[in-house]
Design a protein around this motif. Structure first.
Motif, PDB file in Angstrom:
ATOM      1  N   ALA A  98      43.985  20.198  34.583  1.00  0.00           N
ATOM      2  CA  ALA A  98      43.327  21.458  34.221  1.00  0.00           C
ATOM      3  C   ALA A  98      44.254  22.378  33.444  1.00  0.00           C
ATOM      4  N   ASN A  99      45.554  22.320  33.707  1.00  0.00           N
ATOM      5  CA  ASN A  99      46.500  23.194  33.014  1.00  0.00           C
ATOM      6  C   ASN A  99      47.690  22.348  32.579  1.00  0.00           C
ATOM      7  N   ARG A 100      47.539  21.647  31.477  1.00  0.00           N
ATOM      8  CA  ARG A 100      48.541  20.683  31.036  1.00  0.00           C
ATOM      9  C   ARG A 100      49.895  21.296  30.738  1.00  0.00           C
ATOM     10  N   ASP A 101      49.921  22.453  30.093  1.00  0.00           N
ATOM     11  CA  ASP A 101      51.170  23.007  29.590  1.00  0.00           C
ATOM     12  C   ASP A 101      52.161  23.360  30.690  1.00  0.00           C
ATOM     13  N   SER A 102      51.727  24.035  31.729  1.00  0.00           N
ATOM     14  CA  SER A 102      52.675  24.493  32.734  1.00  0.00           C
ATOM     15  C   SER A 102      52.653  23.652  34.005  1.00  0.00           C
ATOM     16  N   GLY A 103      51.602  22.904  34.217  1.00  0.00           N
ATOM     17  CA  GLY A 103      51.479  22.152  35.450  1.00  0.00           C
ATOM     18  C   GLY A 103      51.104  23.043  36.635  1.00  0.00           C
ATOM     19  N   ALA A 104      50.978  24.342  36.403  1.00  0.00           N
ATOM     20  CA  ALA A 104      50.650  25.273  37.485  1.00  0.00           C
ATOM     21  C   ALA A 104      49.176  25.193  37.830  1.00  0.00           C
ATOM     22  N   THR A 105      48.883  25.269  39.111  1.00  0.00           N
ATOM     23  CA  THR A 105      47.487  25.291  39.524  1.00  0.00           C
ATOM     24  C   THR A 105      47.170  26.570  40.276  1.00  0.00           C
ATOM     25  N   GLU A 106      48.165  27.408  40.498  1.00  0.00           N
ATOM     26  CA  GLU A 106      47.940  28.637  41.233  1.00  0.00           C
ATOM     27  C   GLU A 106      47.741  29.807  40.283  1.00  0.00           C
ATOM     28  N   VAL A 107      47.036  30.792  40.767  1.00  0.00           N
ATOM     29  CA  VAL A 107      46.792  32.020  40.018  1.00  0.00           C
ATOM     30  C   VAL A 107      47.936  32.973  40.328  1.00  0.00           C
ATOM     31  N   PHE A 108      48.493  33.592  39.314  1.00  0.00           N
ATOM     32  CA  PHE A 108      49.608  34.513  39.508  1.00  0.00           C
ATOM     33  C   PHE A 108      49.162  35.797  40.215  1.00  0.00           C
ATOM     34  N   PHE A 109      48.011  36.327  39.830  1.00  0.00           N
ATOM     35  CA  PHE A 109      47.451  37.526  40.465  1.00  0.00           C
ATOM     36  C   PHE A 109      46.201  37.122  41.239  1.00  0.00           C
ATOM     37  N   PRO A 110      46.301  36.881  42.557  1.00  0.00           N
ATOM     38  CA  PRO A 110      45.118  36.478  43.326  1.00  0.00           C
ATOM     39  C   PRO A 110      44.120  37.614  43.518  1.00  0.00           C
ATOM     40  N   GLU A 111      44.609  38.847  43.412  1.00  0.00           N
ATOM     41  CA  GLU A 111      43.755  40.025  43.546  1.00  0.00           C
ATOM     42  C   GLU A 111      44.160  41.021  42.473  1.00  0.00           C
ATOM     43  N   VAL A 112      43.210  41.818  42.050  1.00  0.00           N
ATOM     44  CA  VAL A 112      43.490  42.914  41.129  1.00  0.00           C
ATOM     45  C   VAL A 112      42.909  44.172  41.755  1.00  0.00           C
ATOM     46  N   ALA A 113      43.746  45.188  41.948  1.00  0.00           N
ATOM     47  CA  ALA A 113      43.296  46.466  42.507  1.00  0.00           C
ATOM     48  C   ALA A 113      43.521  47.545  41.452  1.00  0.00           C
ATOM     49  N   ILE A 114      42.463  48.218  41.088  1.00  0.00           N
ATOM     50  CA  ILE A 114      42.516  49.268  40.082  1.00  0.00           C
ATOM     51  C   ILE A 114      42.129  50.589  40.751  1.00  0.00           C
ATOM     52  N   THR A 115      42.998  51.583  40.646  1.00  0.00           N
ATOM     53  CA  THR A 115      42.752  52.901  41.222  1.00  0.00           C
ATOM     54  C   THR A 115      42.704  53.916  40.089  1.00  0.00           C
ATOM     55  N   PHE A 116      41.706  54.793  40.118  1.00  0.00           N
ATOM     56  CA  PHE A 116      41.575  55.789  39.060  1.00  0.00           C
ATOM     57  C   PHE A 116      40.943  57.064  39.604  1.00  0.00           C
ATOM     58  N   ALA A 117      41.201  58.156  38.892  1.00  0.00           N
ATOM     59  CA  ALA A 117      40.671  59.466  39.269  1.00  0.00           C
ATOM     60  C   ALA A 117      39.310  59.673  38.621  1.00  0.00           C
ATOM     61  N   VAL A 118      38.436  60.389  39.322  1.00  0.00           N
ATOM     62  CA  VAL A 118      37.095  60.664  38.809  1.00  0.00           C
ATOM     63  C   VAL A 118      36.775  62.153  38.920  1.00  0.00           C
ATOM     64  N   VAL A 119      35.826  62.565  38.097  1.00  0.00           N
ATOM     65  CA  VAL A 119      35.328  63.933  38.084  1.00  0.00           C
ATOM     66  C   VAL A 119      33.823  63.874  38.350  1.00  0.00           C
ATOM     67  N   PRO A 120      33.317  64.730  39.231  1.00  0.00           N
ATOM     68  CA  PRO A 120      31.871  64.714  39.516  1.00  0.00           C
ATOM     69  C   PRO A 120      31.041  64.836  38.245  1.00  0.00           C
ATOM     70  N   GLY A 121      29.945  64.098  38.221  1.00  0.00           N
ATOM     71  CA  GLY A 121      29.016  64.154  37.099  1.00  0.00           C
ATOM     72  C   GLY A 121      29.326  63.204  35.962  1.00  0.00           C
ATOM     73  N   GLU A 122      30.491  62.543  36.001  1.00  0.00           N
ATOM     74  CA  GLU A 122      30.838  61.611  34.921  1.00  0.00           C
ATOM     75  C   GLU A 122      30.639  60.172  35.372  1.00  0.00           C
ATOM     76  N   HIS A 123      30.360  59.312  34.390  1.00  0.00           N
ATOM     77  CA  HIS A 123      30.246  57.879  34.662  1.00  0.00           C
ATOM     78  C   HIS A 123      31.529  57.197  34.206  1.00  0.00           C
ATOM     79  N   TYR A 124      31.999  56.253  35.001  1.00  0.00           N
ATOM     80  CA  TYR A 124      33.227  55.517  34.700  1.00  0.00           C
ATOM     81  C   TYR A 124      32.905  54.036  34.645  1.00  0.00           C
ATOM     82  N   HIS A 125      33.017  53.473  33.443  1.00  0.00           N
ATOM     83  CA  HIS A 125      32.843  52.030  33.270  1.00  0.00           C
ATOM     84  C   HIS A 125      34.244  51.457  33.104  1.00  0.00           C
TER      85      HIS A 125
END
Length: 141
Positions: A98-125
């Motif tokens: 599946a990954n010929r070049d590196s031989g790696a089969t594991e994912v480097f980042f198993p989780e991604v956590a994104i934290t951000f500030a919000v303001v009432p009334g706004e939409h955040y995509h």
């Protein structure tokens, strides 16, 4: 809840390693009120629930944010997605790893956590551009 008194959040994921939406990724949403922890005034994170990305890589049913939310955290469980993708790729290429070049089969980042500030009334995509060895996010529209 009125959209004028609270923020709203949406997200989608594009797997840049194959140029397609990432379907079936679990996404969990948490919120807190108050200033950030570095100011010593942040509230505790409150888990609001979650969803999974559809065939288009979008979460169309994330929970509504409570009034007073100032910070949001999206947790993406990407390891299972890449494990499924590797298996599909290996099945399609039965005579090649599946990954010929590196031989790696594991994912480097198993989780991604994104934290951000919000303001009432706004939409955040918040789109997530993802591959097995990196990711990028930005505030979309």
């Amino acid at each position: 809840m009125s959209t004028s008194s609270t923020a709203s959040v949406s997200t989608h994921i594009l797997d840049t390693s194959v140029g397609r939406p990432a379907a079936g990724v679990a996404v969990h949403l948490s919120a807190r009120s108050g200033r950030g922890a570095r100011h010593g005034q942040g509230g505790d994170w409150r888990a609001l629930g979650g969803s999974a990305t559809d065939a288009d890589g979008r979460c169309r049913d994330l929970p509504v944010l409570p009034e007073g939310t100032t910070h949001v955290r999206l947790d993406f469980a990407v390891e299972a997605y890449f494990e499924r993708s590797e298996k599909k790729q290996a099945d399609a290429q039965q005579d090649a790893p599946a990954n010929r070049d590196s031989g790696a089969t594991e994912v480097f980042f198993p989780e991604v956590a994104i934290t951000f500030a919000v303001v009432p009334g706004e939409h955040y995509h918040v789109p997530l551009l993802l591959n097995p060895f990196g990711y990028s996010v930005y505030r979309g529209s």
